[in-house]
Enzyme design. Structure first.
Site, PDB file in Angstrom:
ATOM      1  CB  SER A 132      -0.867   0.049   1.268  1.00  0.00           C
ATOM      2  OG  SER A 132      -1.726  -1.040   1.334  1.00  0.00           O
ATOM      3  CD  GLU A 162       2.951  -2.169  -8.415  1.00  0.00           C
ATOM      4  OE1 GLU A 162       3.514  -3.126  -7.856  1.00  0.00           O
ATOM      5  OE2 GLU A 162       3.315  -1.743  -9.526  1.00  0.00           O
ATOM      6  CE  LYS A 217       2.408   4.973  -5.356  1.00  0.00           C
ATOM      7  NZ  LYS A 217       2.215   4.678  -6.772  1.00  0.00           N
ATOM      8  CB  CYS A 273      -3.397   7.064  -6.023  1.00  0.00           C
ATOM      9  SG  CYS A 273      -3.858   5.417  -5.439  1.00  0.00           S
TER      10      CYS A 273
HETATM   11  P1  NAD Z   1      -8.772  -1.276  -3.197  1.00  0.00           P
HETATM   12  O1  NAD Z   1      -9.729  -0.525  -2.369  1.00  0.00           O
HETATM   13  O2  NAD Z   1      -9.107  -1.624  -4.607  1.00  0.00           O
HETATM   14  O3  NAD Z   1      -8.418  -2.664  -2.466  1.00  0.00           O
HETATM   15  C1  NAD Z   1      -8.109  -2.774  -1.120  1.00  0.00           C
HETATM   16  C2  NAD Z   1      -8.745  -4.057  -0.575  1.00  0.00           C
HETATM   17  O4  NAD Z   1      -8.286  -4.270   0.763  1.00  0.00           O
HETATM   18  C3  NAD Z   1     -10.270  -4.045  -0.497  1.00  0.00           C
HETATM   19  O5  NAD Z   1     -10.796  -5.097  -1.272  1.00  0.00           O
HETATM   20  C4  NAD Z   1     -10.573  -4.206   1.004  1.00  0.00           C
HETATM   21  O6  NAD Z   1     -11.723  -4.987   1.260  1.00  0.00           O
HETATM   22  C5  NAD Z   1      -9.328  -4.894   1.494  1.00  0.00           C
HETATM   23  N1  NAD Z   1      -9.089  -4.750   2.932  1.00  0.00           N
HETATM   24  C6  NAD Z   1      -9.127  -3.611   3.676  1.00  0.00           C
HETATM   25  N2  NAD Z   1      -8.810  -3.883   4.954  1.00  0.00           N
HETATM   26  C7  NAD Z   1      -8.587  -5.210   5.044  1.00  0.00           C
HETATM   27  C8  NAD Z   1      -8.213  -6.082   6.100  1.00  0.00           C
HETATM   28  N3  NAD Z   1      -7.997  -5.618   7.337  1.00  0.00           N
HETATM   29  N4  NAD Z   1      -8.061  -7.388   5.818  1.00  0.00           N
HETATM   30  C9  NAD Z   1      -8.266  -7.872   4.582  1.00  0.00           C
HETATM   31  N5  NAD Z   1      -8.612  -7.091   3.534  1.00  0.00           N
HETATM   32  C10 NAD Z   1      -8.767  -5.774   3.756  1.00  0.00           C
HETATM   33  O7  NAD Z   1      -7.410  -0.450  -3.145  1.00  0.00           O
HETATM   34  P2  NAD Z   1      -6.250  -0.417  -4.249  1.00  0.00           P
HETATM   35  O8  NAD Z   1      -6.615   0.509  -5.349  1.00  0.00           O
HETATM   36  O9  NAD Z   1      -5.835  -1.807  -4.569  1.00  0.00           O
HETATM   37  O10 NAD Z   1      -5.101   0.301  -3.419  1.00  0.00           O
HETATM   38  C11 NAD Z   1      -4.402  -0.361  -2.376  1.00  0.00           C
HETATM   39  C12 NAD Z   1      -3.183   0.456  -2.002  1.00  0.00           C
HETATM   40  O11 NAD Z   1      -2.287   0.530  -3.121  1.00  0.00           O
HETATM   41  C13 NAD Z   1      -3.474   1.901  -1.609  1.00  0.00           C
HETATM   42  O12 NAD Z   1      -2.591   2.263  -0.581  1.00  0.00           O
HETATM   43  C14 NAD Z   1      -3.147   2.690  -2.865  1.00  0.00           C
HETATM   44  O13 NAD Z   1      -2.727   4.000  -2.561  1.00  0.00           O
HETATM   45  C15 NAD Z   1      -2.001   1.901  -3.440  1.00  0.00           C
HETATM   46  N6  NAD Z   1      -1.847   2.001  -4.907  1.00  0.00           N
HETATM   47  C16 NAD Z   1      -2.940   1.933  -5.726  1.00  0.00           C
HETATM   48  C17 NAD Z   1      -2.773   1.971  -7.107  1.00  0.00           C
HETATM   49  C18 NAD Z   1      -3.952   1.903  -8.035  1.00  0.00           C
HETATM   50  O14 NAD Z   1      -3.751   2.056  -9.240  1.00  0.00           O
HETATM   51  N7  NAD Z   1      -5.175   1.663  -7.576  1.00  0.00           N
HETATM   52  C19 NAD Z   1      -1.490   2.021  -7.641  1.00  0.00           C
HETATM   53  C20 NAD Z   1      -0.401   2.069  -6.783  1.00  0.00           C
HETATM   54  C21 NAD Z   1      -0.592   2.045  -5.412  1.00  0.00           C
HETATM   55  C1  UGA Z   2      -1.253   6.854 -11.094  1.00  0.00           C
HETATM   56  C2  UGA Z   2       0.232   6.770 -11.456  1.00  0.00           C
HETATM   57  O1  UGA Z   2       0.384   6.993 -12.867  1.00  0.00           O
HETATM   58  C3  UGA Z   2       0.809   5.413 -11.086  1.00  0.00           C
HETATM   59  O2  UGA Z   2       2.211   5.377 -11.341  1.00  0.00           O
HETATM   60  C4  UGA Z   2       0.549   5.152  -9.609  1.00  0.00           C
HETATM   61  O3  UGA Z   2       1.019   3.864  -9.240  1.00  0.00           O
HETATM   62  C5  UGA Z   2      -0.939   5.246  -9.330  1.00  0.00           C
HETATM   63  O4  UGA Z   2      -1.421   6.558  -9.720  1.00  0.00           O
HETATM   64  C6  UGA Z   2      -1.284   5.096  -7.886  1.00  0.00           C
HETATM   65  O5  UGA Z   2      -0.458   5.297  -7.020  1.00  0.00           O
HETATM   66  O6  UGA Z   2      -2.462   4.814  -7.681  1.00  0.00           O
HETATM   67  P1  UGA Z   2      -3.521   5.996 -12.191  1.00  0.00           P
HETATM   68  O7  UGA Z   2      -4.147   6.989 -11.277  1.00  0.00           O
HETATM   69  O8  UGA Z   2      -4.038   4.622 -12.191  1.00  0.00           O
HETATM   70  O9  UGA Z   2      -1.951   5.897 -11.897  1.00  0.00           O
HETATM   71  O10 UGA Z   2      -3.625   6.535 -13.706  1.00  0.00           O
HETATM   72  P2  UGA Z   2      -2.877   7.714 -14.486  1.00  0.00           P
HETATM   73  O11 UGA Z   2      -2.580   7.235 -15.839  1.00  0.00           O
HETATM   74  O12 UGA Z   2      -1.754   8.256 -13.717  1.00  0.00           O
HETATM   75  O13 UGA Z   2      -4.017   8.813 -14.608  1.00  0.00           O
HETATM   76  C7  UGA Z   2      -4.464   9.543 -13.482  1.00  0.00           C
HETATM   77  C8  UGA Z   2      -5.401  10.649 -13.928  1.00  0.00           C
HETATM   78  O14 UGA Z   2      -4.693  11.654 -14.629  1.00  0.00           O
HETATM   79  C9  UGA Z   2      -6.501  10.169 -14.876  1.00  0.00           C
HETATM   80  O15 UGA Z   2      -7.714  10.806 -14.565  1.00  0.00           O
HETATM   81  C10 UGA Z   2      -5.993  10.607 -16.228  1.00  0.00           C
HETATM   82  O16 UGA Z   2      -7.013  10.790 -17.161  1.00  0.00           O
HETATM   83  C11 UGA Z   2      -5.314  11.915 -15.879  1.00  0.00           C
HETATM   84  N1  UGA Z   2      -4.267  12.321 -16.848  1.00  0.00           N
HETATM   85  C12 UGA Z   2      -3.186  11.544 -17.051  1.00  0.00           C
HETATM   86  C13 UGA Z   2      -4.393  13.538 -17.507  1.00  0.00           C
HETATM   87  O17 UGA Z   2      -5.383  14.274 -17.301  1.00  0.00           O
HETATM   88  N2  UGA Z   2      -3.409  13.917 -18.384  1.00  0.00           N
HETATM   89  C14 UGA Z   2      -2.312  13.147 -18.617  1.00  0.00           C
HETATM   90  O18 UGA Z   2      -1.454  13.567 -19.423  1.00  0.00           O
HETATM   91  C15 UGA Z   2      -2.196  11.932 -17.932  1.00  0.00           C
END
Ligand code: NAD
Ligand code: UGA
Length: 459
Positions: A132, A162, A217, A273
């Site tokens: 996370s 990630e 991150k 995020c």
């Molecule tokens: P998400 O909400 O899709 O998934 C999280 C899951 O964790 C949920 O299904 C929830 O039910 C479960 N959960 C919560 N508490 C729990 C517990 N105590 N035991 C078991 N399960 C539990 O979230 P996500 O988008 O996968 O993001 C997870 C983390 O990764 C966040 O910190 C986010 O900032 C980070 N992150 C997200 C992205 C992305 O693209 N979504 C990219 C990079 C990093």
């Molecule tokens: C972003 C980062 O790109 C990832 O590296 C990171 O891991 C992730 O957040 C995270 O920590 O959750 P994500 O939010 O999934 O990924 O998608 P992006 O492609 O970054 O787009 C984010 C938002 O910016 C979207 O609404 C997209 O439409 C917008 N965007 C992106 C713009 O408006 N202009 C751009 O040039 C690029």
């Protein structure tokens, strides 16, 4: 430590795809993803992989290949913790909605619950990996919980943030720019580096101290979001000066020091995020008394909110200053293309603003179900569920959504929007027929030739 079994807590947008790729590339390691959400786990276990809870290009194929072989989805959290040598914490870390730091700090209650759960049931040594996104120095809290169990179980804590983006998660995981591992114990770091080493070159696996890893991150997301706010700020200036933001972006992007990526002007960034992580960064800076640092990063969010508001204000003013009773068709509800995720999507805020002006909204998105649209609007608590249902309708066919509309607002850059029969759409709309292209995806000349009143961002 030889890793035979991995447990991942959290079967979300990160846990699911990341573990699927780890399982694919490490067929000798058994990977179990656990979650408290039984419905989500059931969807991950659905025989029909088109019904997985997350839509990501390429994901269903990998799940079909690995599930039941060395990838498992389960609600038996304690069992999976007990049996594994390595545990990834991949739960959500949303912005706090209560108490100290409300609206700014990351809510770490889910992460702490995981740490306590691990501390309670573990009977053998574990490597605990923060997957996370966490505020810098969170590992300290996890360490404190794990090291005060009174047992002689040894826990090593690593930070392994990630960087995948939704919509391209599988490609990002298969070909990462880098993998970042922060930790104290060299052997724990190498155990994790070996797992990634199955498909990632060692020179792309960075080893740092835990705090640098955690802070990198937040910093990466802040820099990426800052680029979008920067180009969006310039887009407004373009609209007043006859400059074209696409031309400006191209011209500056060819400077190798600036680079061409992440310079697409838009209705504003969404996603779970960027906003959350910047608010968290701002909160951390303020908590150290670093107000200039906090103000600097906060401006990225302020500009993003301005951009969303500006889009709906422009739409209203073009429609003769009223949208009351008018049908506005929104193409796209997801925060970007190729995902079914709608968290913080700009579409939600634009719709909410237009609804407050009494517009009727028709939504079409290729991957977002109706119940998600209503849940997103209800979450804002601007009006009742029944009022939202009165004013908003959702469609499975884009041509039905736009029929008799006064205006179309393009909210997501789905590829299919580009190849629609725009003449047919024009014929079915009220005249003058307006298009507000929040993603700059349509060809202005062709669209205007058909007869539309077309406006886009930064032109
Ligand atoms: P998400 O909400 O899709 O998934 C999280 C899951 O964790 C949920 O299904 C929830 O039910 C479960 N959960 C919560 N508490 C729990 C517990 N105590 N035991 C078991 N399960 C539990 O979230 P996500 O988008 O996968 O993001 C997870 C983390 O990764 C966040 O910190 C986010 O900032 C980070 N992150 C997200 C992205 C992305 O693209 N979504 C990219 C990079 C990093
Ligand atoms: C972003 C980062 O790109 C990832 O590296 C990171 O891991 C992730 O957040 C995270 O920590 O959750 P994500 O939010 O999934 O990924 O998608 P992006 O492609 O970054 O787009 C984010 C938002 O910016 C979207 O609404 C997209 O439409 C917008 N965007 C992106 C713009 O408006 N202009 C751009 O040039 C690029």
């Amino acid at each position: 430590m030889k890793i035979n079994k991995i447990c991942c807590i959290g079967a979300g947008y990160v846990g699911g795809p990341t573990m699927a790729v780890i399982a694919k590339k490490n067929p000798n390691i058994e990977v179990t993803i656990v979650d408290i959400n039984a419905e989500r786990i059931a969807a991950w276990n659905d025989e029909d992989v088109s019904k997985l809870p997350i839509y990501e290009p390429g994901l269903a194929e990998i799940v079909a290949e690995t599930r039941g072989r060395n990838l498992f989805f389960s609600t038996e959290i304690d069992k999976a913790i007990k049996e594994s040598e390595m545990i990834f914490i991949s739960v959500n870390t949303p912005t706090k909605t209560y108490g100290k730091g409300k609206g700014m700090a990351a809510d770490l209650k889910y992460v702490e619950l995981c740490a306590r759960n691990i501390a309670e049931v573990a009977t053998t040594d574990k490597i605990v990996v923060e997957k996370s996104t966490l505020p810098v120095r969170t590992a300290q809290a996890i360490k404190s919980i794990l090291h005060n169990t009174g047992s002689d179980v040894n826990f090593e804590i690593l930070s392994n943030p990630e960087f995948l983006a939704e919509g391209t998660a599988i490609q990002d995981l298969l070909h990462p720019d880098r993998v970042l591992i922060g930790g104290e114990s060299e052997s724990a770091i190498e155990s994790l580096a070996n797992i990634y080493g199955s498909w990632v070159n060692q020179d792309k696996i960075l080893r740092t101290n835990v705090w640098s890893s955690e802070l990198s991150k937040l910093t990466a997301n802040a820099f990426l979001a800052q680029r979008i706010s920067s180009i969006n700020a310039i887009s407004e200036l373009c609209e007043h000066t006859e400059a074209d933001v696409t031309e400006v972006a191209r011209a500056i992007g060819m400077d190798s020091r600036i680079g061409s990526k992440f310079l697409n002007a838009s209705i504003g960034f969404g996603g779970s995020c960027f906003q959350k992580d910047i608010l968290n960064l701002v909160y951390i800076a303020r908590s150290y008394g670093l107000n200039a640092v906090a103000d600097y990063w906060e401006q990225v969010i302020i500009l993003n909110d301005h951009q969303k508001r500006r889009f709906s204000d422009n739409l209203i003013s073009a429609l003769y200053n009223t949208v009351s009773g008018k049908k506005i068709a929104m193409l796209g509800w997801a925060f970007k293309k190729d995902t079914n995720d709608t968290r913080e999507s700009a579409a939600i805020y634009v719709a909410d603003h237009l609804l407050s002006e009494q517009a009727n909204i028709a939504v079409y998105d290729p991957k977002v179900p109706a119940k998600k649209v209503y849940a997103d609007l209800n979450y804002l608590e601007t009006r009742s569920d029944s009022k939202n249902k009165d004013l908003v309708s959702t469609y499975n066919d884009p041509y039905d959504a736009v029929k008799d509309a006064h205006a179309i607002a393009i909210m997501t850059e789905w590829d299919e929007f580009k190849s629609y029969n725009w003449k047919r759409i024009f014929d079915s709309m009220k005249k003058p027929a307006f298009i507000f292209d929040g993603r700059n995806i349509l060809d202005k000349n062709e669209i205007e030739k058909i007869g539309f009143e077309y406006s886009s961002i930064g032109k």
